[in-house]
Scaffold this active site. Structure first.
Site, PDB file in Angstrom:
ATOM      1  N   SER A 115       0.832  -1.202   0.000  1.00  0.00           N
ATOM      2  CA  SER A 115       0.000   0.000   0.000  1.00  0.00           C
ATOM      3  C   SER A 115       0.870   1.257   0.000  1.00  0.00           C
ATOM      4  CB  SER A 115      -0.966  -0.049   1.188  1.00  0.00           C
ATOM      5  OG  SER A 115      -1.977   0.926   1.075  1.00  0.00           O
ATOM      6  N   ASP A 134      -9.893  -3.693  -5.354  1.00  0.00           N
ATOM      7  CA  ASP A 134      -9.103  -2.650  -4.707  1.00  0.00           C
ATOM      8  C   ASP A 134      -9.233  -1.367  -5.522  1.00  0.00           C
ATOM      9  OD1 ASP A 134      -7.206  -1.015  -3.534  1.00  0.00           O
ATOM     10  OD2 ASP A 134      -5.501  -2.328  -3.938  1.00  0.00           O
ATOM     11  N   HIS A 159      -8.080  -4.875  -1.117  1.00  0.00           N
ATOM     12  CA  HIS A 159      -6.863  -4.203  -0.656  1.00  0.00           C
ATOM     13  C   HIS A 159      -6.538  -4.680   0.767  1.00  0.00           C
ATOM     14  CE1 HIS A 159      -4.021  -0.785  -0.780  1.00  0.00           C
ATOM     15  NE2 HIS A 159      -4.252  -0.687   0.528  1.00  0.00           N
TER      16      HIS A 159
END
Length: 312
Positions: free
Chosen positions: A154, A252, A282
């Protein structure tokens, strides 16, 4: 494919988001920073060492994972996710352990400074400085002196991409491989330029309308989001960057920017392996890697790291 049935069950328990809700970093950290598994149920490695690294900017805590007994190891630096304002060494312990075990790399997890207390470029400087520190302590770390990889999830993937740009410019260290797990590579949310931001906007843990606020802590003070060190996908010249593995998740909002970055790297002549995991959201590392469809991600990552390892 549809959302995995077990993930769907979890999503159904999450209340609908309140558009007026404001994030309080300290409160968010209490939830986000808690690991899922107790230590005894996590993957075991030969040793785990806590250390504090003195850099020109700050003293940075790190956690060093040695996968097995040995005299020499390739090294992987790990930059955790958490939108630059949450996450820590403990929150990602259960992610880093299996990467070390499957790859045979000694992994150094970096507890970089967090926003809003330390906005951009604090985290980026910390990640670069600790990576440079590792190359200067070859004997202490039992580094093989050849293989230096970096990885992150991320926002940590953002830091990975930005560190490779700094390393290419400064020529002080040579990074051999980079791994980006569902990376956040474009921090300009003034418009939704990627279809996944619309397709996966709501109902999949991370929601598109919250991204600007999540990243505002890091961008405190009017940071230019066109700067490639802030939004690496804006870098026009990607030539000469390290071989890359990019992992994305079907559901995501940030899926498409990760896949576009992989495409841009490939067009620039950088060897790239791109893999999208279907039916997942995600942040699935650590949360859903116990499911059969996703448990291979650590072996897959390990294989990428072990491939074409330079002999010392």
């Amino acid at each position: 494919m549809p959302v995995h049935p077990e993930i769907k069950k979890v999503l159904e328990f999450i209340p609908e988001s309140d558009p007026n809700f404001k994030i309080i970093p300290e409160e968010h950290r209490k939830i986000f920073d808690a690991p899922v598994l107790p230590v005894e149920q996590r993957v075991q490695v030969h040793s785990v060492e806590e250390k504090t690294i003195s850099t020109p900017e700050a003293d940075i805590p790190v956690r060093i994972y040695t996968p097995e007994e040995g005299d020499s190891f390739p090294i992987l630096m790990y930059f955790h996710g958490g939108a630059f304002f949450s996450g820590n060494l403990e929150s990602h312990d259960e992610i880093v352990r299996p990467i070390a075990a499957e790859s045979g790399y000694k992994v150094i997890s970096v507890g970089y400074r967090l926003a809003p207390e330390h906005p951009y470029p604090a985290a980026l400087k910390d990640c670069y400085n600790v990576t440079k520190w590792a190359t200067e302590h070859q004997e202490e770390l039992q580094w093989d002196g050849k293989n230096l990889a970096i990885a992150g999830d991320s926002s940590g993937g953002n830091l990975v991409a930005a560190v490779t740009l700094i390393a290419r410019e400064k020529q002080e260290i040579t990074i051999t491989k980079q791994i980006l797990f569902y990376p956040s590579l474009d921090l300009d949310f003034s418009e939704f330029r990627y279809p996944s931001l619309v397709e996966n906007a709501k109902g999949y843990f991370v929601e598109s309308h919250t991204l600007a606020e999540h990243n505002s802590f890091y961008l405190k003070g009017g940071v230019d989001t066109d700067n490639p060190l802030v939004s690496p996908i804006r870098e026009e010249n990607l030539e000469g960057l390290p071989e890359a593995l990019v992992i994305t998740a079907e559901y995501d909002p940030m899926r498409d920017e990760g896949e576009l970055y992989a495409e841009k790297l490939e067009k620039a002549g950088v060897p790239v392996e791109l893999k999208r995991y279907e039916g997942v959201t995600h942040g699935f590392l650590g949360k859903f890697t116990h499911l059969d469809e996703y448990k291979d991600i650590y072996a897959f990552t390990g294989d990428f790291l072990k491939s074409a390892v330079k002999s010392s």
